[in-house]
Design an enzyme around this catalytic site. Structure first.
Site, PDB file in Angstrom:
ATOM      1  CE1 TYR A 185      -1.671  -5.087  11.189  1.00 43.10           C
ATOM      2  CE2 TYR A 185      -4.002  -5.512  11.540  1.00 43.10           C
ATOM      3  CZ  TYR A 185      -2.990  -4.906  10.830  1.00 43.10           C
ATOM      4  OH  TYR A 185      -3.307  -4.104   9.763  1.00 43.10           O
TER       5      TYR A 185
ATOM      6  NE  ARG B 166      -3.326  -8.677   4.144  1.00 44.05           N
ATOM      7  CZ  ARG B 166      -2.926  -7.408   4.052  1.00 44.05           C
ATOM      8  NH1 ARG B 166      -3.676  -6.461   4.537  1.00 44.05           N
ATOM      9  NH2 ARG B 166      -1.786  -7.118   3.470  1.00 44.05           N
TER      10      ARG B 166
ATOM     11  CB  VAL C 131      -0.960   0.002   1.219  1.00 42.62           C
ATOM     12  CG1 VAL C 131      -1.703   1.319   1.314  1.00 42.62           C
ATOM     13  CG2 VAL C 131      -1.950  -1.148   1.129  1.00 42.62           C
TER      14      VAL C 131
ATOM     15  CB  THR D 266      -5.636  -3.067   0.161  1.00 45.52           C
ATOM     16  OG1 THR D 266      -6.090  -2.514   1.386  1.00 45.52           O
ATOM     17  CG2 THR D 266      -5.491  -2.014  -0.890  1.00 45.52           C
TER      18      THR D 266
HETATM   19  O1  UGA Z   1      -4.322  -3.676   5.325  1.00 45.95           O
HETATM   20  C1  UGA Z   1      -3.845  -3.031   6.272  1.00 45.95           C
HETATM   21  O2  UGA Z   1      -4.522  -2.692   7.240  1.00 45.95           O
HETATM   22  C2  UGA Z   1      -2.337  -2.703   6.226  1.00 45.95           C
HETATM   23  O3  UGA Z   1      -2.082  -2.038   4.975  1.00 45.95           O
HETATM   24  C3  UGA Z   1      -0.705  -1.707   4.749  1.00 45.95           C
HETATM   25  O4  UGA Z   1       0.083  -2.879   4.716  1.00 45.95           O
HETATM   26  P1  UGA Z   1       0.516  -3.577   3.315  1.00 45.95           P
HETATM   27  O5  UGA Z   1       1.038  -2.539   2.413  1.00 45.95           O
HETATM   28  O6  UGA Z   1      -0.626  -4.438   2.838  1.00 45.95           O
HETATM   29  O7  UGA Z   1       1.672  -4.560   3.845  1.00 45.95           O
HETATM   30  P2  UGA Z   1       3.210  -4.644   3.478  1.00 45.95           P
HETATM   31  O8  UGA Z   1       3.425  -4.730   2.023  1.00 45.95           O
HETATM   32  O9  UGA Z   1       3.736  -5.725   4.361  1.00 45.95           O
HETATM   33  O10 UGA Z   1       3.747  -3.202   3.971  1.00 45.95           O
HETATM   34  C4  UGA Z   1       4.129  -2.895   5.297  1.00 45.95           C
HETATM   35  C5  UGA Z   1       5.439  -2.123   5.262  1.00 45.95           C
HETATM   36  O11 UGA Z   1       5.858  -1.794   6.599  1.00 45.95           O
HETATM   37  C6  UGA Z   1       7.239  -2.118   6.734  1.00 45.95           C
HETATM   38  N1  UGA Z   1       7.559  -2.402   8.138  1.00 45.95           N
HETATM   39  C7  UGA Z   1       7.025  -3.482   8.766  1.00 45.95           C
HETATM   40  C8  UGA Z   1       7.325  -3.726  10.077  1.00 45.95           C
HETATM   41  C9  UGA Z   1       8.188  -2.868  10.771  1.00 45.95           C
HETATM   42  O12 UGA Z   1       8.495  -3.059  11.973  1.00 45.95           O
HETATM   43  N2  UGA Z   1       8.689  -1.800  10.121  1.00 45.95           N
HETATM   44  C10 UGA Z   1       8.403  -1.545   8.812  1.00 45.95           C
HETATM   45  O13 UGA Z   1       8.911  -0.571   8.256  1.00 45.95           O
HETATM   46  C11 UGA Z   1       7.452  -3.316   5.828  1.00 45.95           C
HETATM   47  O14 UGA Z   1       8.785  -3.542   5.504  1.00 45.95           O
HETATM   48  C12 UGA Z   1       6.577  -2.943   4.638  1.00 45.95           C
HETATM   49  O15 UGA Z   1       7.283  -2.154   3.726  1.00 45.95           O
HETATM   50  C13 UGA Z   1      -0.157  -0.834   5.871  1.00 45.95           C
HETATM   51  O16 UGA Z   1       1.221  -0.620   5.642  1.00 45.95           O
HETATM   52  C14 UGA Z   1      -0.394  -1.484   7.217  1.00 45.95           C
HETATM   53  O17 UGA Z   1      -0.004  -0.587   8.258  1.00 45.95           O
HETATM   54  C15 UGA Z   1      -1.880  -1.833   7.388  1.00 45.95           C
HETATM   55  O18 UGA Z   1      -2.008  -2.555   8.575  1.00 45.95           O
END
Ligand code: UGA
Length: 284
Positions: free
Chosen positions: A219, A260, A108, A249
Site C-alpha cells: 500500500y 484502522r 470516502v 478518516t
Molecule cells: O484513508 C485513505 O488514505 C484512503 O481513503 C479512501 O479509502 P476509503 O474510502 O477509506 O476505503 P474504502 O471504503 O475501502 O474505499 C475504496 C474504494 O476503492 C474500490 N476499489 C478497491 C480496490 C480496487 O482494486 N478497485 C477499486 O475500485 C473499493 O471497492 C472501494 O469502493 C480512498 O479511497 C483510498 O484511496 C485512500 O487510500
C-alpha cells in the site's frame, strides 16, 4: 301424518326459516357498517357530496378527496418508476463538469460523490466493489447526472471527462494486505490508467516511514509510486494534479471491521471493551 307435517308445508317452513336467517344477517351487516369510522366519508365520496354540503360544517370529505388525490399521485410516480433524489443545484453547461470518481462506491469516495452531485456536476463512479458497496451510492442510481460503472481500473478505461478523483484502492490494512500484488497494481497501473488528468488522496509534509518490504509496503509503496507518477505527468504532460493525503478518516458508511484506529476505538467502546493503545500511544 298431520297437516303440519305434510310435504308442501315443510318446504314453506324451511323457506321462512332461511328468510329469517338472511334478514338477521343483513341487519347485523348494516349495524356493523354504520359503526365503521370511514363509512360516512366513503358514502359521501361515492355519492360525490362533501361533509360541508351535507352537514354545513367540517369539510372532511374534501380532506379525504385531497388525501386520495395525493395517494393517486404517489401510485402514478411509483408506476412510472420515478425516484426521489437529494436536491441538486442546477449548473449551466459552462460550469458543469464531467467528473470521474474511481473508488466512488467506498467510504470516502461516496461522500465525495454526494458533494459533487449536489453541486450539480455529472459524476461517473468506477469501482470494482472489492470493498465498496452499491448501497453507498444507490440514492443516485438512475439520476440523469449519475453513472455507475463496474470496472477494475487496473484495466484501461476510455472515457472523456474533465476531472478525475482517483480513490480506488483498498484502504484498510486487512484489505490491502489480502492481495499485496493486486494492491500494488491498483495503485501503480491503475494510477497510470487514470493519469489524464489525476487527483488522489494521501498533509503533504508527511514523508512516511519507508519500508519497501514490510507487510504494508504494497500500500505505502504503491501510493508513493502513484504520487511520483502524478507529478511526473504534471511536469511532462502538463496534467493538472492535486494530491491529498488523508488520515484516519471516519464517519457514516465506514466498514465496522475497517481495522484502522478510530473505528477500532469506537467498536471497542460500543462493546464495553478496553481500548487498545499500541506502542505507548506514540503511534496508532
Ligand atoms: O484513508 C485513505 O488514505 C484512503 O481513503 C479512501 O479509502 P476509503 O474510502 O477509506 O476505503 P474504502 O471504503 O475501502 O474505499 C475504496 C474504494 O476503492 C474500490 N476499489 C478497491 C480496490 C480496487 O482494486 N478497485 C477499486 O475500485 C473499493 O471497492 C472501494 O469502493 C480512498 O479511497 C483510498 O484511496 C485512500 O487510500
Amino acid at each position: 301424518m298431520t297437516l303440519w307435517n305434510s310435504l308442501p308445508l315443510r318446504m314453506i317452513r324451511k323457506k321462512v326459516k332461511m328468510a329469517v336467517v338472511c334478514l338477521c344477517f343483513l341487519l347485523a351487516l348494516t349495524v356493523f357498517y354504520h359503526q365503521l369510522p370511514v363509512s360516512a366519508d366513503v358514502t359521501r365520496l361515492l355519492s360525490g357530496r362533501s361533509a360541508g354540503a351535507e352537514g354545513g360544517e367540517g369539510g372532511g370529505g374534501a380532506d379525504l378527496q385531497e388525501e386520495l388525490r395525493k395517494m393517486e399521485n404517489k401510485i402514478k410516480t411509483l408506476e412510472q418508476g420515478k425516484k426521489i433524489y437529494p436536491e441538486v443545484k442546477f449548473l449551466t453547461y459552462k460550469d458543469r463538469k464531467r467528473i470521474l470518481v474511481t473508488g466512488g462506491a467506498g467510504f470516502v469516495g461516496s461522500h465525495l460523490v454526494d458533494r459533487l452531485m449536489m453541486q450539480g456536476h455529472e459524476v461517473t463512479v468506477v469501482d470494482n466493489f472489492f470493498t465498496g458497496r452499491k448501497r453507498n451510492v444507490e440514492h443516485w442510481v438512475g439520476h440523469e447526472n449519475f453513472e455507475l460503472l463496474h470496472h477494475d481500473i487496473v484495466n484501461p478505461l476510455y472515457i472523456e471527462v474533465d476531472q478525475i478523483y482517483h480513490l480506488a484502492s483498498p484502504a484498510s490494512p486487512p484489505n490491502y494486505m489480502y492481495n499485496p500484488i493486486k494492491t500494488l497494481k491498483t495503485n501503480t497501473l491503475g494510477t497510470i490508467n487514470m493519469l489524464d488528468p489525476e487527483i488522489h488522496p494521501q498533509n503533504e509534509d508527511y514523508w512516511g516511514h519507508v519500508n519497501p518490504i514490510g507487510p504494508r509496503a504494497c500500500y505505502d509503496e504503491g501510493k508513493r509510486v502513484a504520487e511520483t507518477m502524478c507529478y511526473a505527468y504534471e511536469k511532462q504532460e502538463n496534467v493538472e494534479v492535486r494530491v491529498a493525503r488523508i488520515f484516519n478518516t471516519f464517519g457514516p458508511r465506514m466498514h465496522m471491521n475497517d481495522g484502522r484506529v478510530v473505528s477500532n476505538f469506537i467498536l471497542q467502546a460500543l462493546q464495553n471493551e478496553s481500548i487498545t493503545v499500541r506502542m505507548g500511544g506514540q503511534r496508532p
